[in-house]
Design an enzyme around this catalytic site. Structure first.
Site, PDB file in Angstrom:
ATOM      1  N   GLU A  49       0.869  -1.170   0.000  1.00  0.00           N
ATOM      2  CA  GLU A  49       0.000   0.000   0.000  1.00  0.00           C
ATOM      3  C   GLU A  49       0.907   1.221   0.000  1.00  0.00           C
ATOM      4  OE1 GLU A  49      -2.653   0.062   3.288  1.00  0.00           O
ATOM      5  OE2 GLU A  49      -3.702  -1.769   2.704  1.00  0.00           O
ATOM      6  N   GLU A  60      -6.101   8.656   9.919  1.00  0.00           N
ATOM      7  CA  GLU A  60      -4.739   8.318  10.340  1.00  0.00           C
ATOM      8  C   GLU A  60      -4.425   8.872  11.724  1.00  0.00           C
ATOM      9  OE1 GLU A  60      -3.886   6.297   8.269  1.00  0.00           O
ATOM     10  OE2 GLU A  60      -4.711   6.936   6.364  1.00  0.00           O
TER      11      GLU A  60
END
Length: 266
Positions: A49, A60
């Site tokens: 990724e 995040e």
């Protein structure tokens, strides 16, 4: 054609758990992105990724937010990320690469241009955190028509209806977020993960990778008992942060090698 399905088929044939690894493109320096990608593969990663830096990465935790901030100081954008994939493909034609990010950079580039760019660079798909399946049918269909996978997130709070939507529009694999929170936070309850995966698999026939909170070999091994793949991102970024730039590639490869060994010993 995407490399993701054949990769998971090969893992299943070998009774192996997949290892999906994440780094942010351009972090800690633009010239290290492709070497880091190769180091991840050398360490045993099955799928990469590659994060597209974004100024407001809402899913995040602080670790990946810092990685985005470092990359954005170099003005790394979506086209730069695609160029890294293109460079990586010069010497690696087989490892799947998934771009992970947010809708804003894709829509700024244009969805058609993004899809074409992925095809030309040799990317295999995308995870777009803020594209829920029920709101991006057209994009999902266009991605699949281009031979690219659109991978959706599921979480502990996902309803059966959301799981059905992911089953309808998702491809490649599904990404189960094991925690109620942001990346890199908390501790995983593997028994709860097992229960949730059983429900997801009633509807989703794709492989399921589990991420958010896998920080060491022991956790990876435990999750690997019930998941088709484990996904590790924040902990790899921490290895990069803790290393001098000239040592980051080796540090990442060594860390990933330890995770791979743990998965293979389960």
């Amino acid at each position: 054609m995407s490399r993701i399905a054949p990769t998971f088929a090969a893992l299943k044939a070998q009774s192996k758990t997949g290892l999906v690894t994440f780094i942010t493109a351009g972090d800690p320096a633009p010239e290290l992105t492709v070497p880091l990608m190769h180091a991840l593969v050398a360490g045993g990663a099955d799928v990469l990724e590659l994060g597209v830096p974004f100024s407001d990465p809402m899913a995040e935790g602080p670790v990946i937010q810092r990685a985005c901030e470092r990359a954005l100081k170099f003005n790394i954008g979506t086209r730069d990320v695609l160029n890294y994939v293109r460079e990586f493909r010069k010497t690696n034609a087989s490892t799947p690469v998934v771009l992970m990010g947010y809708a804003n950079p894709i829509e700024r580039m244009g969805t058609a241009a993004f899809i074409q760019g992925c095809q030309e660079a040799g990317a295999d798909g995308a995870i777009v955190v803020d594209y829920p399946p029920e709101e991006c049918e057209e994009f999902a269909v266009a991605m699949q028509a281009a031979g690219l996978d659109l991978i959706f997130l599921l979480s502990p709070t996902s309803t059966v209806e959301r799981i059905r939507q992911v089953a309808k529009f998702g491809s490649g694999f599904s990404y189960y977020v094991s925690l109620k929170g942001v990346t890199g936070a908390g501790n995983i309850d593997t028994e709860d993960v097992a229960r949730r995966l059983a429900t997801i698999r009633e509807y989703v026939k794709l492989p399921v990778g589990v991420g958010f909170g896998i920080r060491d070999a022991a956790t990876a091994r435990a999750v690997g008992q019930v998941a088709d793949a484990v996904v590790i991102g924040s902990r790899i970024i921490q290895e990069i942060e803790a290393s001098a730039p000239e040592q980051a590639v080796t540090a990442v490869q060594n860390f990933v090698s330890g995770i791979r060994a743990a998965l293979d010993s389960k």
